[in-house]
Design a protein around this motif. Structure first.
Motif, mmCIF file in Angstrom:
data_model
loop_
_atom_site.group_PDB
_atom_site.id
_atom_site.type_symbol
_atom_site.label_atom_id
_atom_site.label_comp_id
_atom_site.label_asym_id
_atom_site.label_seq_id
_atom_site.Cartn_x
_atom_site.Cartn_y
_atom_site.Cartn_z
ATOM 1 N N TYR A 163 -71.859 44.907 -54.124
ATOM 2 C CA TYR A 163 -71.618 44.142 -52.862
ATOM 3 C C TYR A 163 -73.031 43.805 -52.600
ATOM 4 N N ARG A 164 -74.017 44.326 -52.089
ATOM 5 C CA ARG A 164 -75.276 43.719 -51.473
ATOM 6 C C ARG A 164 -76.209 44.735 -52.069
ATOM 7 N N ARG A 288 -63.075 40.254 -51.616
ATOM 8 C CA ARG A 288 -63.637 38.561 -51.518
ATOM 9 C C ARG A 288 -63.871 38.218 -50.227
ATOM 10 N N ARG A 291 -67.193 39.444 -49.247
ATOM 11 C CA ARG A 291 -68.436 38.804 -50.001
ATOM 12 C C ARG A 291 -68.744 37.360 -49.181
ATOM 13 N N THR A 294 -69.809 37.851 -45.246
ATOM 14 C CA THR A 294 -70.769 38.510 -44.943
ATOM 15 C C THR A 294 -72.279 37.471 -44.427
ATOM 16 N N ASN A 296 -75.810 35.837 -43.888
ATOM 17 C CA ASN A 296 -77.058 35.867 -44.463
ATOM 18 C C ASN A 296 -77.975 36.548 -43.475
ATOM 19 N N SER A 300 -81.195 41.343 -46.934
ATOM 20 C CA SER A 300 -80.372 41.720 -48.047
ATOM 21 C C SER A 300 -79.900 40.473 -48.738
ATOM 22 N N GLN A 301 -79.373 40.758 -50.126
ATOM 23 C CA GLN A 301 -78.730 39.336 -50.750
ATOM 24 C C GLN A 301 -77.516 39.885 -51.463
ATOM 25 N N LYS A 302 -76.931 39.053 -51.794
ATOM 26 C CA LYS A 302 -75.786 39.258 -52.637
ATOM 27 C C LYS A 302 -75.853 40.065 -53.841
#
Length: 303
Positions: A163-164, A288, A291, A294, A296, A300-302
Motif C-alpha cells: 500500500y505505502r 482502490r 490508494r 491517500t 501526498n 511516504s510514497q505509493k
C-alpha cells in the motif's frame, strides 16, 4: 475442427469459487443451490481440462492449491463483469469487514471510510480497531475481509498487498532543540531523551544496532507499544521518538515536528487479505479508494 478440451464453463468456475469460500463440496452446493455431486463433477471436469489439482483434503476440508488461488484471482474481473451485466434483481447492501491497528484507525482510516461511504452509499462498513496480531488472526479466521497493517507477517494463509512505503523520521515537540533541523543523524541522538518502541517491534533492534555503530547512547526514558503513543509522549516533551511517519503525519503535523532521520530504516504498509478465499468486491473497491485518495506527504510514497 475438433473442440478444444479447455472449453471454458462459467458453472465450473462458479463451483471453484464456491468451494474456496465454503471449504467443502456440501457447503458449496448449499451456497449455489445445486447438488453436491454436481459440485464434485464440476471441479473434476475443471481439473481435467486444466491438467492440475485444484484442491487438497486437509482435516475434512478442501484446501485450495496455489494453482487454484492464482486461477481464482484471474477470474475476479470476469465475475465482476458478469455482475455488472446481470445487475441485482433488488438492491444488495454489501458489507466490508475491516480491521486495523490504532495507528491507522485513529482519524486516518475513519476519514477514508467516511469519504468511501459518501461515494458509495450502497456499501456498509463494519470496522474494528485491534492489535496487528489480531488483524492477521481475524483475516485468517474469516472474521474480517480486509486488514491494514504496518508490519510484514509471512503466513501462507495471508496475502499482503503493498500500500505505502516510507522512511524513518524523528518526531519531536515543536520547541525541541532538534526540531528545526533539516535532517537528524544517528549520532545526534547521543544523550537525548528518547521514547522507544518496545522490543517486540523489529525496528527497535534495527535502530539499536545503528546507534551502536556510531556509538550513540540516547537516554531511553520510556517504552511504548505503538507509534501513536510515542508521538503523544513526544508532544509532551518526554523525549523524541524514531517512528514510521505514515499515517501519523497526516493528522499530527499541526502539533508535532517531523524531521527526516538519516538511516536505512524503511517501513511498508500493507492490505491484508486471505490467500485462500476470493477478495470480496467491496474490499477491492475500498483498496482502490484508499490508494487513490491517500494525500501526498513528504515522507511516504505509493508502494
Amino acid at each position: 475442427m475438433s473442440k478444444s478440451k479447455t472449453h471454458h464453463s462459467i458453472s465450473e468456475y462458479n463451483a471453484l469459487r464456491a468451494v474456496m469460500l465454503a471449504g467443502t463440496t456440501t457447503g458449496a452446493a448449499r451456497q449455489l443451490g445445486i447438488s453436491q455431486s454436481a459440485i464434485s463433477r464440476s471441479i473434476s471436469n475443471l481439473e481435467s481440462k486444466l491438467g492440475y489439482v485444484l484442491f487438497e483434503r486437509e482435516s475434512g476440508r478442501l484446501a485450495p492449491t496455489q494453482a487454484a488461488v492464482r486461477l481464482n484471482r484471474r477470474l475476479d474481473p470476469l465475475f465482476e463483469a458478469l455482475s455488472r451485466i446481470d445487475g441485482p434483481t433488488e438492491p444488495i447492501r454489501e458489507n466490508l469487514r475491516l480491521i486495523a491497528p490504532p495507528t491507522y484507525a485513529h482519524r486516518f482510516l475513519i476519514s477514508s471510510i467516511s469519504s468511501f461511504l459518501k461515494m458509495n452509499p450502497e456499501f456498509h462498513v463494519s470496522f474494528e480497531v485491534n492489535t496487528s496480531d489480531e488483524v492477521t488472526r481475524g483475516v485468517i479466521e474469516d472474521r474480517f475481509d480486509l486488514g491494514v497493517i504496518g508490519v510484514e507477517i509471512k503466513r501462507s494463509e495471508l496475502q499482503l498487498l503493498p500500500y505505502r512505503k516510507s522512511s524513518a523520521v524523528c518526531v519531536l515537540a515543536p520547541d525541541h532543540p532538534l526540531a528545526t533541523r533539516k535532517e537528524i543523524l544517528p549520532e545526534d541522538l547521543h544523550g537525548e531523551d528518547m521514547v522507544a518502541l518496545s522490543y517486540r517491534h523489529e525496528r527497535r533492534g534495527q535502530l539499536e544496532r545503528l546507534l551502536h555503530q556510531v556509538r550513540a547512547e540516547p537516554n531511553v526514558v520510556a517504552e511504548v507499544s505503538t507509534s501513536f503513543a510515542a508521538a503523544d509522549m513526544a508532544k509532551e516533551n518526554v523525549g523524541l521518538a524514531v517512528i514510521n511517519p505514515f499515517p501519523l503525519f497526516h493528522y499530527r503535523s499541526d502539533d508535532l515536528a517531523f524531521v527526516p532521520f538519516r538511516s536505512p530504516i524503511r517501513y511498508h504498509s500493507y492490505f491484508v487479505t486471505s490467500s485462500s478465499r476470493p477478495i470480496p468486491r467491496i474490499a477491492r473497491v475500498f483498496m482502490r479508494h484508499l490508494r487513490l485518495h491517500t494525500p501526498n506527504d513528504p515522507f511516504s510514497q505509493k508502494a
